[in-house]
Design a protein around this motif. Structure first.
Motif, PDB file in Angstrom:
ATOM      1  N   GLU A  95       0.844  -1.191   0.000  1.00  0.00           N
ATOM      2  CA  GLU A  95       0.000   0.000   0.000  1.00  0.00           C
ATOM      3  C   GLU A  95       0.879   1.240   0.000  1.00  0.00           C
ATOM      4  O   GLU A  95       2.016   1.206   0.457  1.00  0.00           O
ATOM      5  N   ASN A  96       0.312   2.324  -0.463  1.00  0.00           N
ATOM      6  CA  ASN A  96       0.987   3.630  -0.482  1.00  0.00           C
ATOM      7  C   ASN A  96       2.260   3.617  -1.320  1.00  0.00           C
ATOM      8  O   ASN A  96       3.255   4.216  -0.941  1.00  0.00           O
ATOM      9  N   HIS A  97       2.208   2.939  -2.444  1.00  0.00           N
ATOM     10  CA  HIS A  97       3.371   3.011  -3.320  1.00  0.00           C
ATOM     11  C   HIS A  97       3.215   4.235  -4.238  1.00  0.00           C
ATOM     12  O   HIS A  97       2.137   4.827  -4.334  1.00  0.00           O
ATOM     13  N   GLN A  98       4.281   4.583  -4.878  1.00  0.00           N
ATOM     14  CA  GLN A  98       4.215   5.779  -5.730  1.00  0.00           C
ATOM     15  C   GLN A  98       4.604   5.484  -7.168  1.00  0.00           C
ATOM     16  O   GLN A  98       5.024   6.372  -7.894  1.00  0.00           O
ATOM     17  N   GLY A  99       4.501   4.223  -7.541  1.00  0.00           N
ATOM     18  CA  GLY A  99       4.760   3.898  -8.940  1.00  0.00           C
ATOM     19  C   GLY A  99       5.810   2.832  -9.100  1.00  0.00           C
ATOM     20  O   GLY A  99       6.517   2.462  -8.158  1.00  0.00           O
ATOM     21  N   ILE A 100       5.870   2.314 -10.325  1.00  0.00           N
ATOM     22  CA  ILE A 100       6.822   1.251 -10.623  1.00  0.00           C
ATOM     23  C   ILE A 100       8.063   1.871 -11.243  1.00  0.00           C
ATOM     24  O   ILE A 100       7.974   2.635 -12.210  1.00  0.00           O
ATOM     25  N   ILE A 101       9.192   1.556 -10.671  1.00  0.00           N
ATOM     26  CA  ILE A 101      10.442   2.060 -11.235  1.00  0.00           C
ATOM     27  C   ILE A 101      10.916   1.106 -12.328  1.00  0.00           C
ATOM     28  O   ILE A 101      11.284   1.517 -13.422  1.00  0.00           O
ATOM     29  N   SER A 102      10.890  -0.170 -12.013  1.00  0.00           N
ATOM     30  CA  SER A 102      11.219  -1.135 -13.056  1.00  0.00           C
ATOM     31  C   SER A 102      10.450  -2.422 -12.797  1.00  0.00           C
ATOM     32  O   SER A 102      10.052  -2.708 -11.667  1.00  0.00           O
ATOM     33  N   PHE A 103      10.239  -3.164 -13.876  1.00  0.00           N
ATOM     34  CA  PHE A 103       9.452  -4.391 -13.739  1.00  0.00           C
ATOM     35  C   PHE A 103       9.965  -5.435 -14.713  1.00  0.00           C
ATOM     36  O   PHE A 103       9.961  -5.231 -15.921  1.00  0.00           O
ATOM     37  N   THR A 104      10.502  -6.501 -14.161  1.00  0.00           N
ATOM     38  CA  THR A 104      10.819  -7.682 -14.965  1.00  0.00           C
ATOM     39  C   THR A 104      10.221  -8.862 -14.238  1.00  0.00           C
ATOM     40  O   THR A 104       9.671  -8.700 -13.144  1.00  0.00           O
ATOM     41  N   SER A 105      10.325 -10.038 -14.839  1.00  0.00           N
ATOM     42  CA  SER A 105       9.722 -11.192 -14.165  1.00  0.00           C
ATOM     43  C   SER A 105      10.557 -11.651 -12.972  1.00  0.00           C
ATOM     44  O   SER A 105      10.109 -12.496 -12.212  1.00  0.00           O
ATOM     45  N   LYS A 106      11.765 -11.101 -12.813  1.00  0.00           N
ATOM     46  CA  LYS A 106      12.605 -11.517 -11.691  1.00  0.00           C
ATOM     47  C   LYS A 106      12.723 -10.458 -10.606  1.00  0.00           C
ATOM     48  O   LYS A 106      13.017 -10.775  -9.461  1.00  0.00           O
ATOM     49  N   GLN A 107      12.460  -9.209 -10.975  1.00  0.00           N
ATOM     50  CA  GLN A 107      12.610  -8.144  -9.988  1.00  0.00           C
ATOM     51  C   GLN A 107      11.618  -7.034 -10.258  1.00  0.00           C
ATOM     52  O   GLN A 107      11.432  -6.620 -11.400  1.00  0.00           O
ATOM     53  N   ILE A 108      10.990  -6.587  -9.173  1.00  0.00           N
ATOM     54  CA  ILE A 108      10.105  -5.431  -9.285  1.00  0.00           C
ATOM     55  C   ILE A 108      10.597  -4.375  -8.315  1.00  0.00           C
ATOM     56  O   ILE A 108      10.843  -4.662  -7.137  1.00  0.00           O
ATOM     57  N   LYS A 109      10.758  -3.171  -8.838  1.00  0.00           N
ATOM     58  CA  LYS A 109      11.199  -2.073  -7.970  1.00  0.00           C
ATOM     59  C   LYS A 109      10.071  -1.060  -7.881  1.00  0.00           C
ATOM     60  O   LYS A 109       9.599  -0.570  -8.911  1.00  0.00           O
ATOM     61  N   LEU A 110       9.613  -0.837  -6.657  1.00  0.00           N
ATOM     62  CA  LEU A 110       8.505   0.096  -6.445  1.00  0.00           C
ATOM     63  C   LEU A 110       8.999   1.336  -5.755  1.00  0.00           C
ATOM     64  O   LEU A 110       9.853   1.269  -4.869  1.00  0.00           O
ATOM     65  N   GLU A 111       8.461   2.433  -6.144  1.00  0.00           N
ATOM     66  CA  GLU A 111       8.795   3.689  -5.474  1.00  0.00           C
ATOM     67  C   GLU A 111       7.832   3.888  -4.323  1.00  0.00           C
ATOM     68  O   GLU A 111       6.615   3.712  -4.485  1.00  0.00           O
ATOM     69  N   VAL A 112       8.381   4.178  -3.164  1.00  0.00           N
ATOM     70  CA  VAL A 112       7.539   4.428  -1.996  1.00  0.00           C
ATOM     71  C   VAL A 112       8.010   5.733  -1.352  1.00  0.00           C
ATOM     72  O   VAL A 112       9.111   6.208  -1.656  1.00  0.00           O
ATOM     73  N   PRO A 113       7.216   6.338  -0.479  1.00  0.00           N
ATOM     74  CA  PRO A 113       7.690   7.550   0.199  1.00  0.00           C
ATOM     75  C   PRO A 113       8.991   7.252   0.958  1.00  0.00           C
ATOM     76  O   PRO A 113       9.096   6.198   1.595  1.00  0.00           O
ATOM     77  N   ASN A 114       9.938   8.115   0.823  1.00  0.00           N
ATOM     78  CA  ASN A 114      11.230   8.004   1.497  1.00  0.00           C
ATOM     79  C   ASN A 114      12.046   6.813   1.040  1.00  0.00           C
ATOM     80  O   ASN A 114      12.771   6.236   1.825  1.00  0.00           O
ATOM     81  N   GLY A 115      11.835   6.339  -0.185  1.00  0.00           N
ATOM     82  CA  GLY A 115      12.688   5.249  -0.625  1.00  0.00           C
ATOM     83  C   GLY A 115      12.060   4.382  -1.672  1.00  0.00           C
ATOM     84  O   GLY A 115      11.231   4.840  -2.465  1.00  0.00           O
ATOM     85  N   SER A 116      12.453   3.095  -1.656  1.00  0.00           N
ATOM     86  CA  SER A 116      11.930   2.163  -2.663  1.00  0.00           C
ATOM     87  C   SER A 116      11.882   0.761  -2.075  1.00  0.00           C
ATOM     88  O   SER A 116      12.498   0.489  -1.041  1.00  0.00           O
ATOM     89  N   ILE A 117      11.125  -0.104  -2.718  1.00  0.00           N
ATOM     90  CA  ILE A 117      11.050  -1.500  -2.289  1.00  0.00           C
ATOM     91  C   ILE A 117      11.446  -2.364  -3.473  1.00  0.00           C
ATOM     92  O   ILE A 117      10.939  -2.182  -4.584  1.00  0.00           O
ATOM     93  N   ASP A 118      12.397  -3.291  -3.229  1.00  0.00           N
ATOM     94  CA  ASP A 118      12.773  -4.252  -4.263  1.00  0.00           C
ATOM     95  C   ASP A 118      12.144  -5.586  -3.908  1.00  0.00           C
ATOM     96  O   ASP A 118      12.248  -6.049  -2.777  1.00  0.00           O
ATOM     97  N   ILE A 119      11.513  -6.182  -4.890  1.00  0.00           N
ATOM     98  CA  ILE A 119      10.968  -7.516  -4.671  1.00  0.00           C
ATOM     99  C   ILE A 119      11.636  -8.438  -5.668  1.00  0.00           C
ATOM    100  O   ILE A 119      11.574  -8.220  -6.885  1.00  0.00           O
ATOM    101  N   PHE A 120      12.319  -9.480  -5.147  1.00  0.00           N
ATOM    102  CA  PHE A 120      13.017 -10.437  -6.008  1.00  0.00           C
ATOM    103  C   PHE A 120      12.277 -11.755  -5.992  1.00  0.00           C
ATOM    104  O   PHE A 120      11.701 -12.140  -4.989  1.00  0.00           O
ATOM    105  N   GLY A 121      12.308 -12.435  -7.115  1.00  0.00           N
ATOM    106  CA  GLY A 121      11.662 -13.747  -7.169  1.00  0.00           C
ATOM    107  C   GLY A 121      11.660 -14.276  -8.582  1.00  0.00           C
ATOM    108  O   GLY A 121      12.463 -13.871  -9.418  1.00  0.00           O
ATOM    109  N   LYS A 122      10.780 -15.236  -8.824  1.00  0.00           N
ATOM    110  CA  LYS A 122      10.674 -15.824 -10.161  1.00  0.00           C
ATOM    111  C   LYS A 122       9.232 -15.684 -10.658  1.00  0.00           C
ATOM    112  O   LYS A 122       8.289 -15.793  -9.864  1.00  0.00           O
ATOM    113  N   GLU A 123       9.128 -15.487 -11.937  1.00  0.00           N
ATOM    114  CA  GLU A 123       7.820 -15.399 -12.589  1.00  0.00           C
ATOM    115  C   GLU A 123       6.895 -14.441 -11.856  1.00  0.00           C
ATOM    116  O   GLU A 123       5.722 -14.746 -11.577  1.00  0.00           O
ATOM    117  N   LEU A 124       7.428 -13.290 -11.557  1.00  0.00           N
ATOM    118  CA  LEU A 124       6.626 -12.303 -10.841  1.00  0.00           C
ATOM    119  C   LEU A 124       5.604 -11.684 -11.795  1.00  0.00           C
ATOM    120  O   LEU A 124       5.884 -11.479 -12.967  1.00  0.00           O
TER     121      LEU A 124
END
Lengths: 100, 405
Positions: free
Chosen positions: A37-66
């Motif tokens: 919740e409260n994300h501010q957009g997608i910085i990058s998106f591949t099936s192995k990594q998603i980088k989300l922009e959040v207030p005061n930073g970012s969240i990286d999510i790593f995995g497979k077949e995302l």
């Protein structure tokens, strides 16, 4: 000590501190489902990594077949095999575990 | 939005500005579903149909290649149905065919022991539209068919009609053949009513009354005892009845006599009649439960005066009664007709009425010779008539009883 934690918890519940501070809230269900919740957009998106922009930073999510099951203005639901969720605080630097 | 009614459009975007596209979508409040990367900088996703316009606008701001890949949801289902209209037509036709199969009559069973009669009845039904493959809504009601069959076949005593599903069952009971009755001829003939003998045709037996003789009801007319003296013997020696029997013959005779009937009729001098004008207004309704859906004829009061002929048919699916009743009403316009009669006219009508009712009472072979008005009285707007009829008829009482009354 437990009492104090409960007090803080109830305070957070009552005042919805997440929304007041506009901080990202990440909920995961096992390793297959992540709700941000409260994300501010997608910085990058591949099936192995998603980088989300959040207030005061970012969240990286790593995995497979995302995949992003649902992308709305404030919410995003990510599904797939999630291995690692990395929270980056811009105030504290890239590594959330490192001390300033 | 409801998951079922939501219509989704699949799109595929290609290019290196995909993140910008996502961001623009987010800003324009366009929801993205099932966003997947299929190759490098190649994504597929679903958007709601109502967001399609904004997505198109966003596309112009980026240098992405956007293609539509898939369409899901009711909207496209509906559209695809229109495209595949032949499928819909076939479905409707199949349903109609199914309805026809279940609503039509496929078996006509006639239960009687006479094959020839069965064949004739079947032919008669066929001529009147009852045959295999006819929709059961359009054939006449069982009571109409029954009365028509009874009219058409005088040899039928009774016919029972049962219509269940696709079978049409007739149970026919023929009249017993009269020959069997005639086999037992009487030994004595007695007068059935008072009268004056006019003619006698005796084929077998001995006439015991003369011409122009007045006979009373129950009087012996023709006897089967050929020997006039045997009667006395019979009374004296009752033990010899068995032997006496040999001199008895079966009697066959016609005794035509003049008889009299008296009847009273009342004829009103003024009559109010509802006459049909011939104008008919048709109404067709479909009734479901208590809801009446008019199909044809919306005018509630087509005429000032009318009477209604209503026919209702309930739709059935095999043994199941559907809650749908198809009713058609015929509104027949009537006008009230007041007729004033003179006394002479009333008398004429009264005599005709009495004559007609007498004709129903007496045997068809008899004839009314003349009538005489005994008494005529005008009272309370009515003409009261006492009429006296002279009739020529066969008065023998064909009861098989040689011992008499």
């Amino acid at each position: 000590m437990l009492k104090l934690i409960n007090q803080v918890k109830s305070y957070i519940d009552n005042h919805d501190i997440v929304n007041e501070l506009k901080l990202a809230k990440v909920t995961t269900v096992g390793t297959i489902h992540t709700y941000v919740e409260n994300h501010q957009g997608i910085i990058s998106f591949t099936s192995k990594q998603i980088k989300l922009e959040v207030p005061n930073g970012s969240i990286d999510i790593f995995g497979k077949e995302l995949m992003i099951n649902r992308l709305e203005k404030d919410e995003v639901i990510i599904e797939g095999e999630i291995d690692l969720i990395k929270l980056n605080d811009s105030d504290r630097g890239d590594n959330p575990f490192s001390q300033r | 939005m409801n998951r079922l009614t939501r219509t989704l459009v699949g799109i595929r975007i290609k290019g290196d500005q995909s993140e910008k596209f996502f961001e623009l979508c987010r800003r324009h409040q366009v929801k993205l579903f099932k966003l997947k990367e299929i190759a490098n900088n190649d994504y597929i996703m679903y958007i709601a149909l109502e967001d399609l316009k904004s997505v198109r606008k966003i596309r112009y701001k980026t240098k992405l290649k956007l293609t539509f890949i898939d369409k899901k949801g009711f909207h496209f289902f509906k559209n695809s149905l229109i495209k595949k209209s032949s499928l819909v037509v076939v479905c409707v036709l199949a349903f109609l065919f199914f309805l026809y199969l279940t609503q039509a009559i496929w078996l006509i069973e006639i239960e009687s022991d006479q094959d020839q009669l069965n064949y004739h009845i079947k032919q008669h039904l066929k001529d009147h539209g009852i045959k295999e493959g006819v929709l059961s809504w359009w054939i006449d009601s069982p009571s109409t068919v029954q009365s028509r069959l009874l009219d058409a076949f005088p040899e039928i005593l009774w016919v029972g009609i049962k219509q269940s599903g696709i079978t049409y069952q007739l149970e026919v009971i023929p009249k017993q053949i009269e020959k069997e009755i005639e086999d037992d001829k009487p030994f004595n003939l007695y007068a059935q009513k008072d009268g004056v003998i006019k003619r006698a045709h005796v084929r077998k037996g001995r006439l015991v009354v003369g011409q122009h003789e007045y006979v009373k009801k129950g009087q012996l007319l023709v006897t089967g005892q050929l020997n006039p003296n045997a009667e006395e013997n019979d009374e004296e020696n009752e033990d010899e009845v068995e032997n006496e029997k040999l001199t008895w013959v079966e009697v066959d005779a016609e005794i035509i006599a003049e008889t009299w009937y008296r009847s009273t009729v009342e004829v009103p001098l003024s009559v109010k009649q509802d006459l049909e004008t011939g104008r008919v207004y048709q109404k067709h309704n479909v009734k479901m439960y208590n809801i009446n859906i008019p199909l044809w004829g919306l005018n509630n009061d087509p005429f000032d005066d009318y009477h209604i002929e209503k026919k209702e048919t309930r739709w059935r699916l095999g043994p199941i009664k559907l809650p749908v009743v198809f009713s058609s009403s015929r509104y027949k316009e009537t006008i009230q007709h007041d007729e004033e009669r003179s006394v002479e006219e009333a008398v004429e009508i009264g005599v005709r009425q009495a004559r007609e009712s007498l004709k129903h009472q007496i045997d068809p072979s008899s004839s009314i010779l003349n009538e005489k008005i005994l008494h005529q009285q005008v009272d309370d707007g009515k003409v009261k008539l006492h009429i006296y009829f002279t009739v020529e008829e066969d008065i023998v009482n064909k009861v098989n009883d040689r011992q008499g009354d």
